[in-house]
Design a protein around this motif. Structure first.
Motif, PDB file in Angstrom:
ATOM      1  N   MET A   1      95.191  -9.579  52.018  1.00 12.52           N
ATOM      2  CA  MET A   1      94.336  -8.618  51.313  1.00 12.52           C
ATOM      3  C   MET A   1      93.133  -9.324  50.706  1.00 12.52           C
ATOM      4  N   GLN A   2      92.004  -8.619  50.738  1.00 10.78           N
ATOM      5  CA  GLN A   2      90.753  -9.148  50.207  1.00 10.78           C
ATOM      6  C   GLN A   2      90.198  -8.192  49.149  1.00 10.78           C
ATOM      7  N   VAL A   3      89.399  -8.743  48.260  1.00  8.59           N
ATOM      8  CA  VAL A   3      88.730  -7.924  47.250  1.00  8.59           C
ATOM      9  C   VAL A   3      87.945  -6.818  47.952  1.00  8.59           C
ATOM     10  N   GLY A   4      88.117  -5.600  47.471  1.00  9.03           N
ATOM     11  CA  GLY A   4      87.441  -4.447  48.057  1.00  9.03           C
ATOM     12  C   GLY A   4      88.304  -3.642  49.009  1.00  9.03           C
ATOM     13  N   ASP A   5      89.392  -4.224  49.489  1.00  8.77           N
ATOM     14  CA  ASP A   5      90.310  -3.471  50.348  1.00  8.77           C
ATOM     15  C   ASP A   5      90.890  -2.301  49.558  1.00  8.77           C
ATOM     16  N   LEU A   6      91.241  -1.244  50.279  1.00  6.54           N
ATOM     17  CA  LEU A   6      91.851  -0.065  49.647  1.00  6.54           C
ATOM     18  C   LEU A   6      93.323   0.027  50.030  1.00  6.54           C
ATOM     19  N   GLY A   7      94.105   0.551  49.100  1.00  3.34           N
ATOM     20  CA  GLY A   7      95.526   0.715  49.350  1.00  3.34           C
ATOM     21  C   GLY A   7      95.975   2.131  49.046  1.00  3.34           C
ATOM     22  N   PHE A   8      96.835   2.639  49.897  1.00  4.42           N
ATOM     23  CA  PHE A   8      97.466   3.928  49.665  1.00  4.42           C
ATOM     24  C   PHE A   8      98.732   3.673  48.855  1.00  4.42           C
ATOM     25  N   PHE A   9      98.823   4.302  47.695  1.00  2.00           N
ATOM     26  CA  PHE A   9      99.955   4.125  46.785  1.00  2.00           C
ATOM     27  C   PHE A   9     101.037   5.110  47.191  1.00  2.00           C
ATOM     28  N   TYR A  10     102.207   4.587  47.545  1.00  2.00           N
ATOM     29  CA  TYR A  10     103.302   5.377  48.097  1.00  2.00           C
ATOM     30  C   TYR A  10     104.482   5.348  47.129  1.00  2.00           C
ATOM     31  N   HIS A  11     104.979   6.527  46.763  1.00  2.00           N
ATOM     32  CA  HIS A  11     106.170   6.600  45.926  1.00  2.00           C
ATOM     33  C   HIS A  11     107.403   6.610  46.822  1.00  2.00           C
ATOM     34  N   SER A  12     108.279   5.613  46.612  1.00  2.00           N
ATOM     35  CA  SER A  12     109.505   5.497  47.391  1.00  2.00           C
ATOM     36  C   SER A  12     110.717   5.799  46.506  1.00  2.00           C
ATOM     37  N   ASN A  13     111.847   5.982  47.155  1.00  2.00           N
ATOM     38  CA  ASN A  13     113.121   6.213  46.470  1.00  2.00           C
ATOM     39  C   ASN A  13     113.033   7.356  45.452  1.00  2.00           C
ATOM     40  N   THR A  14     112.413   8.435  45.884  1.00  2.00           N
ATOM     41  CA  THR A  14     112.246   9.620  45.060  1.00  2.00           C
ATOM     42  C   THR A  14     112.203  10.825  45.994  1.00  2.00           C
ATOM     43  N   SER A  15     112.000  11.978  45.461  1.00  2.00           N
ATOM     44  CA  SER A  15     111.862  13.164  46.293  1.00  2.00           C
ATOM     45  C   SER A  15     110.719  14.013  45.759  1.00  2.00           C
ATOM     46  N   PRO A  16     109.736  14.301  46.573  1.00  2.00           N
ATOM     47  CA  PRO A  16     109.585  13.839  47.946  1.00  2.00           C
ATOM     48  C   PRO A  16     108.967  12.436  47.999  1.00  2.00           C
ATOM     49  N   LEU A  17     109.224  11.758  49.108  1.00  6.48           N
ATOM     50  CA  LEU A  17     108.597  10.476  49.391  1.00  6.48           C
ATOM     51  C   LEU A  17     107.180  10.735  49.878  1.00  6.48           C
ATOM     52  N   GLY A  18     106.242   9.827  49.545  1.00  7.94           N
ATOM     53  CA  GLY A  18     104.923  10.007  50.114  1.00  7.94           C
ATOM     54  C   GLY A  18     103.813   9.279  49.395  1.00  7.94           C
ATOM     55  N   ILE A  19     102.624   9.428  49.951  1.00 10.24           N
ATOM     56  CA  ILE A  19     101.419   8.812  49.406  1.00 10.24           C
ATOM     57  C   ILE A  19     100.888   9.686  48.283  1.00 10.24           C
ATOM     58  N   VAL A  20     100.685   9.062  47.125  1.00  7.53           N
ATOM     59  CA  VAL A  20     100.301   9.819  45.933  1.00  7.53           C
ATOM     60  C   VAL A  20      98.928   9.442  45.375  1.00  7.53           C
ATOM     61  N   GLY A  21      98.316   8.395  45.924  1.00 10.07           N
ATOM     62  CA  GLY A  21      97.021   8.002  45.384  1.00 10.07           C
ATOM     63  C   GLY A  21      96.404   6.832  46.120  1.00 10.07           C
ATOM     64  N   LEU A  22      95.316   6.361  45.544  1.00 13.08           N
ATOM     65  CA  LEU A  22      94.511   5.311  46.163  1.00 13.08           C
ATOM     66  C   LEU A  22      94.213   4.229  45.134  1.00 13.08           C
ATOM     67  N   VAL A  23      94.297   2.972  45.585  1.00 11.29           N
ATOM     68  CA  VAL A  23      94.011   1.821  44.730  1.00 11.29           C
ATOM     69  C   VAL A  23      93.011   0.922  45.437  1.00 11.29           C
ATOM     70  N   LYS A  24      92.429   0.008  44.662  1.00  6.11           N
ATOM     71  CA  LYS A  24      91.472  -0.949  45.215  1.00  6.11           C
ATOM     72  C   LYS A  24      91.886  -2.357  44.803  1.00  6.11           C
ATOM     73  N   VAL A  25      91.812  -3.296  45.739  1.00  3.86           N
ATOM     74  CA  VAL A  25      92.103  -4.696  45.442  1.00  3.86           C
ATOM     75  C   VAL A  25      90.902  -5.276  44.698  1.00  3.86           C
ATOM     76  N   ILE A  26      91.160  -5.828  43.499  1.00  4.30           N
ATOM     77  CA  ILE A  26      90.068  -6.404  42.708  1.00  4.30           C
ATOM     78  C   ILE A  26      90.194  -7.920  42.561  1.00  4.30           C
ATOM     79  N   GLU A  27      91.338  -8.460  42.956  1.00  2.00           N
ATOM     80  CA  GLU A  27      91.527  -9.912  42.961  1.00  2.00           C
ATOM     81  C   GLU A  27      92.576 -10.228  44.014  1.00  2.00           C
TER      82      GLU A  27
END
Length: 148
Positions: free
Chosen positions: A41-67
């Motif tokens: 991962m590099q600074v500026g990359d984006l990540g999809f934040f995924y909630h696991s081990n819950t119901s429902p499972l899935g992508i809940v947001g967006l994050v950015k790599v800052i370091e």
């Protein structure tokens, strides 16, 4: 820019926790393949934040790599569940990234939706038995997810 999917159990650390904290290090990953993805991962990359081990499972947001290429401090903390007695300051084994909150999605992109829209070759999280907490997301898949 690259795209990633990072998983967390919401009762451990949720998108709402990140919204409150604004930024955090993504510590405690103890799988070598996931660690290797974190090291890419590099600074500026984006990540999809995924909630696991819950119901429902899935992508809940967006994050950015800052370091990037951050030494995970939990490996040296004997009181941490992520303590690694084989890791030493001069030669750490576990690295991570620092991320910041970008947005929480108004609607979760459920695992069922992801399975309908993407094949296991396109998106690793839909692959049966995949338990990685960090994984790459192909640009075409990421662009489709961002248009939702």
């Amino acid at each position: 820019m690259a795209y990633w999917l990072i998983k967390s159990e919401p009762d451990v650390y949720s998108i709402d926790d990140l919204r409150r904290d604004r930024q955090t290090i993504w510590d405690g990953v103890r799988n070598y393949q996931a660690r290797n993805f974190l090291r890419q991962m590099q600074v500026g990359d984006l990540g999809f934040f995924y909630h696991s081990n819950t119901s429902p499972l899935g992508i809940v947001g967006l994050v950015k790599v800052i370091e990037s290429d951050v030494i995970d401090p939990t490996q040296f903390d004997s009181n941490s569940p992520y303590y690694d007695p084989k890791s030493i300051l001069e030669s750490p084994r576990w690295f991570t990234v620092k991320i910041e909150f970008v947005e929480a999605f108004t609607q979760i992109i459920t695992l069922e939706t992801l399975k309908r829209e993407f094949s296991p070759e396109q998106l690793l999280v839909v692959r049966k038995g995949n338990r990685l907490s960090v994984m790459p997301v192909e640009i075409e898949v990421a662009q489709k997810l961002l248009l939702r």
